[in-house]
Design an enzyme around this catalytic site. Structure first.
Site, PDB file in Angstrom:
ATOM      1  N   ASN A  50      24.386  62.208  51.688  1.00 50.45           N
ATOM      2  CA  ASN A  50      23.600  63.228  51.270  1.00 50.45           C
ATOM      3  C   ASN A  50      22.720  63.107  52.324  1.00 50.45           C
ATOM      4  O   ASN A  50      22.121  62.054  52.934  1.00 50.45           O
ATOM      5  CB  ASN A  50      23.110  62.798  50.360  1.00 50.45           C
ATOM      6  CG  ASN A  50      22.201  63.480  49.444  1.00 50.45           C
ATOM      7  OD1 ASN A  50      21.691  64.761  50.349  1.00 50.45           O
ATOM      8  ND2 ASN A  50      21.952  63.198  48.133  1.00 50.45           N
ATOM      9  N   HIS A  76      23.886  71.747  48.017  1.00 53.43           N
ATOM     10  CA  HIS A  76      23.404  70.884  48.564  1.00 53.43           C
ATOM     11  C   HIS A  76      24.276  69.720  48.575  1.00 53.43           C
ATOM     12  O   HIS A  76      25.175  69.571  47.372  1.00 53.43           O
ATOM     13  CB  HIS A  76      22.028  70.475  47.886  1.00 53.43           C
ATOM     14  CG  HIS A  76      21.692  68.729  48.245  1.00 53.43           C
ATOM     15  ND1 HIS A  76      21.315  68.566  49.228  1.00 53.43           N
ATOM     16  CD2 HIS A  76      21.396  68.528  46.893  1.00 53.43           C
ATOM     17  CE1 HIS A  76      21.207  66.828  49.014  1.00 53.43           C
ATOM     18  NE2 HIS A  76      21.165  66.718  47.551  1.00 53.43           N
ATOM     19  N   CYS A 106      15.334  66.950  48.700  1.00 56.40           N
ATOM     20  CA  CYS A 106      16.863  67.630  48.130  1.00 56.40           C
ATOM     21  C   CYS A 106      16.546  69.211  48.995  1.00 56.40           C
ATOM     22  O   CYS A 106      17.312  69.802  48.739  1.00 56.40           O
ATOM     23  CB  CYS A 106      18.035  67.069  47.904  1.00 56.40           C
ATOM     24  SG  CYS A 106      18.362  65.539  48.308  1.00 56.40           S
TER      25      CYS A 106
HETATM   26  O1  UT7 Z   1      20.096  64.594  45.992  1.00 56.45           O
HETATM   27  C1  UT7 Z   1      19.505  64.027  44.847  1.00 56.45           C
HETATM   28  C2  UT7 Z   1      19.672  64.044  43.556  1.00 56.45           C
HETATM   29  N1  UT7 Z   1      20.295  62.705  43.949  1.00 56.45           N
HETATM   30  C3  UT7 Z   1      21.427  63.600  43.068  1.00 56.45           C
HETATM   31  O2  UT7 Z   1      21.830  63.904  42.967  1.00 56.45           O
HETATM   32  C4  UT7 Z   1      22.763  62.339  42.629  1.00 56.45           C
HETATM   33  C5  UT7 Z   1      22.573  61.852  41.419  1.00 56.45           C
HETATM   34  N2  UT7 Z   1      23.518  61.049  40.667  1.00 56.45           N
HETATM   35  C6  UT7 Z   1      25.153  60.575  41.003  1.00 56.45           C
HETATM   36  O3  UT7 Z   1      25.352  61.044  42.069  1.00 56.45           O
HETATM   37  C7  UT7 Z   1      25.531  59.480  40.312  1.00 56.45           C
HETATM   38  O4  UT7 Z   1      24.943  58.848  39.312  1.00 56.45           O
HETATM   39  C8  UT7 Z   1      26.035  58.439  41.601  1.00 56.45           C
HETATM   40  C9  UT7 Z   1      26.791  58.273  42.101  1.00 56.45           C
HETATM   41  C10 UT7 Z   1      23.936  57.657  41.978  1.00 56.45           C
HETATM   42  C11 UT7 Z   1      26.513  57.516  40.339  1.00 56.45           C
HETATM   43  O5  UT7 Z   1      27.657  57.661  39.419  1.00 56.45           O
HETATM   44  P1  UT7 Z   1      28.010  57.165  38.429  1.00 56.45           P
HETATM   45  O6  UT7 Z   1      29.089  57.781  37.664  1.00 56.45           O
HETATM   46  O7  UT7 Z   1      26.534  57.910  37.595  1.00 56.45           O
HETATM   47  O8  UT7 Z   1      27.943  55.755  38.097  1.00 56.45           O
HETATM   48  P2  UT7 Z   1      26.949  54.782  37.127  1.00 56.45           P
HETATM   49  O9  UT7 Z   1      25.040  54.542  37.679  1.00 56.45           O
HETATM   50  O10 UT7 Z   1      26.650  55.675  35.896  1.00 56.45           O
HETATM   51  O11 UT7 Z   1      27.048  53.631  37.347  1.00 56.45           O
HETATM   52  C12 UT7 Z   1      28.957  52.834  36.475  1.00 56.45           C
HETATM   53  C13 UT7 Z   1      29.205  51.500  36.995  1.00 56.45           C
HETATM   54  C14 UT7 Z   1      27.811  50.655  36.605  1.00 56.45           C
HETATM   55  O12 UT7 Z   1      28.235  49.695  36.524  1.00 56.45           O
HETATM   56  P3  UT7 Z   1      28.860  49.165  34.793  1.00 56.45           P
HETATM   57  O13 UT7 Z   1      27.463  48.570  33.758  1.00 56.45           O
HETATM   58  O14 UT7 Z   1      29.588  50.084  33.872  1.00 56.45           O
HETATM   59  O15 UT7 Z   1      30.064  47.973  35.071  1.00 56.45           O
HETATM   60  C15 UT7 Z   1      27.720  50.491  37.805  1.00 56.45           C
HETATM   61  O16 UT7 Z   1      27.006  49.426  38.301  1.00 56.45           O
HETATM   62  O17 UT7 Z   1      29.103  51.652  38.560  1.00 56.45           O
HETATM   63  C16 UT7 Z   1      28.701  50.781  39.309  1.00 56.45           C
HETATM   64  N3  UT7 Z   1      28.690  51.431  40.681  1.00 56.45           N
HETATM   65  C17 UT7 Z   1      29.460  50.243  41.694  1.00 56.45           C
HETATM   66  N4  UT7 Z   1      30.482  50.198  41.658  1.00 56.45           N
HETATM   67  C18 UT7 Z   1      31.008  50.282  43.194  1.00 56.45           C
HETATM   68  C19 UT7 Z   1      27.405  51.731  40.734  1.00 56.45           C
HETATM   69  N5  UT7 Z   1      27.642  52.154  42.915  1.00 56.45           N
HETATM   70  C20 UT7 Z   1      28.378  51.521  42.974  1.00 56.45           C
HETATM   71  C21 UT7 Z   1      29.046  51.145  44.372  1.00 56.45           C
HETATM   72  N6  UT7 Z   1      29.643  50.292  43.862  1.00 56.45           N
HETATM   73  N7  UT7 Z   1      28.433  51.877  44.881  1.00 56.45           N
END
Ligand code: UT7
Length: 329
Positions: free
Chosen positions: A284, A254, A113
């Site tokens: 992204n 980004h 990225c």
């Molecule tokens: O560009 C390269 C660099 N990459 C980035 O900058 C990405 C950085 N990371 C992020 O943007 C975020 O971490 C994500 C958008 C990927 C995830 O968001 P989050 O707020 O960090 O969510 P999380 O991974 O902590 O997950 C929270 C909950 C989990 O469920 P439980 O364990 O709380 O029951 C996940 O299983 O959300 C669940 N979850 C989803 N639910 C519905 C994860 N993905 C999804 C989904 N739909 N697509």
């Protein structure tokens, strides 16, 4: 020494759109979760016949058209991507051939990225060395080819697209490249990668069965690093060149997550109108986000000659980069 300026911008996104509702029929997710956690509403997806070089060539042609120059005048092509058509030859070679850029050398730049920010940093130095007059930097990624559409934590985040800048010498000291702050931190390699297909784990029936040819991400770790690093590095770059954050007319970040962008803008004290956000439309697109966002800023009339523009990115590696440029037209 001449300074480098951005003299033209072009982009391309494939026509097919994949919405959050479409994804909710493929994995256990929904529009509300994706929109509130990321800001993404839809993304463009390349058809099976379209590879990274095809999108790169379209973005390049538009950039050359805007600049009013033939491809034969290019001195170099820097193709930033993590989804090359093949591992070798470089996609830069394929693009050079399709464009008819008979006078150019070039290479692929792999920095995920942060690729495009690194690409324009390199181009600025090639131009200011006085050895290159026309450098085309392209950011192009076909992320859909390396996404696991059974993994809801990654497949919702990315889209396909390409964008390009033409970098040329400037006659004026009041425009163009101001400076940069780039860094890598390989201790983050384990948090965002594609495990197989390289020399460590070459493709085999086993790697395919284990779904190791797809993007793997520890989302929350990368999120925390991105929030911290994007603002820290922006502050470092501004301090290095003695620029007050209030002088930044436009931050073009980004586009990974609207919460990362908002946190960075807040820490720099930038109001919403000084920040470009377009990930709702494209998701992204990895190396393509910054030229796509620059294109949108120009289309919306939000960039004016002399404006101080801050480009900022964080990505797999970890990689991170910030560039400061004074807009030229
Ligand atoms: O560009 C390269 C660099 N990459 C980035 O900058 C990405 C950085 N990371 C992020 O943007 C975020 O971490 C994500 C958008 C990927 C995830 O968001 P989050 O707020 O960090 O969510 P999380 O991974 O902590 O997950 C929270 C909950 C989990 O469920 P439980 O364990 O709380 O029951 C996940 O299983 O959300 C669940 N979850 C989803 N639910 C519905 C994860 N993905 C999804 C989904 N739909 N697509």
């Amino acid at each position: 020494m001449p300074n480098a300026k951005i003299s033209a911008v072009g982009c391309f996104v494939p026509p097919d759109v994949l919405t959050n509702d479409d994804l909710s029929r493929m994995v256990d997710t929904n529009d509300e979760w994706i929109a509130t956690r990321t800001g993404i509403r839809e993304r463009h997806i390349a058809g099976p016949e379209t590879a990274t070089s095809d999108m790169a060539v379209k973005a390049a042609r538009q950039t050359l058209e805007k600049a009013g120059i033939p491809a034969a005048e290019l001195d170099a092509i820097i193709l930033c991507t993590v989804t090359p058509d093949m591992l070798f030859p470089s996609t830069a070679c394929l693009v050079q051939d399709q464009l008819g850029a008979s006078g150019a050398w070039g290479f692929d730049l792999i920095a995920a990225c942060s690729g495009f920010v690194y690409g324009i940093t390199v181009a600025a130095h090639l131009v200011s060395a006085g050895t290159h007059r026309k450098v085309l930097v392209i950011g192009a990624d076909t992320m859909s080819r390396i996404l696991d559409y059974t993994d809801r934590t990654t497949c919702i985040l990315f889209g396909d697209g390409a964008g390009a800048f033409l970098i040329e010498p400037s006659d004026s000291p009041n425009e163009g490249f101001v400076g940069f702050a780039n860094e890598i931190d390989g201790s983050g390699a384990c948090f965002l990668n594609m495990p197989a297909g390289g020399s460590r784990r070459p493709a085999s029936a086993e790697t395919v069965a284990e779904r190791q040819h797809y993007v793997k991400q520890a989302g929350p770790q990368v999120f925390k690093y991105a929030v911290r690093k994007m603002s820290e590095l922006s502050e470092t770059a501004l301090r290095k060149y003695g620029i007050d954050p209030r002088e930044v007319k436009m931050m073009i970040p980004h586009q990974a997550n609207k919460r990362i962008i908002a946190a960075t803008a807040e820490r720099l004290g930038l109001p919403e109108e000084n920040v470009i956000v377009n990930l709702d439309k494209y998701g992204n697109t990895t190396a393509a986000t910054i030229p796509l966002a620059t294109w949108d800023a120009l289309e919306q009339g939000r960039l004016k000659k002399g404006d101080l523009v801050l480009f900022a990115a964080v990505g797999a590696g970890y990689t991170a980069g910030v560039n400061l440029w004074r807009w030229t037209y």
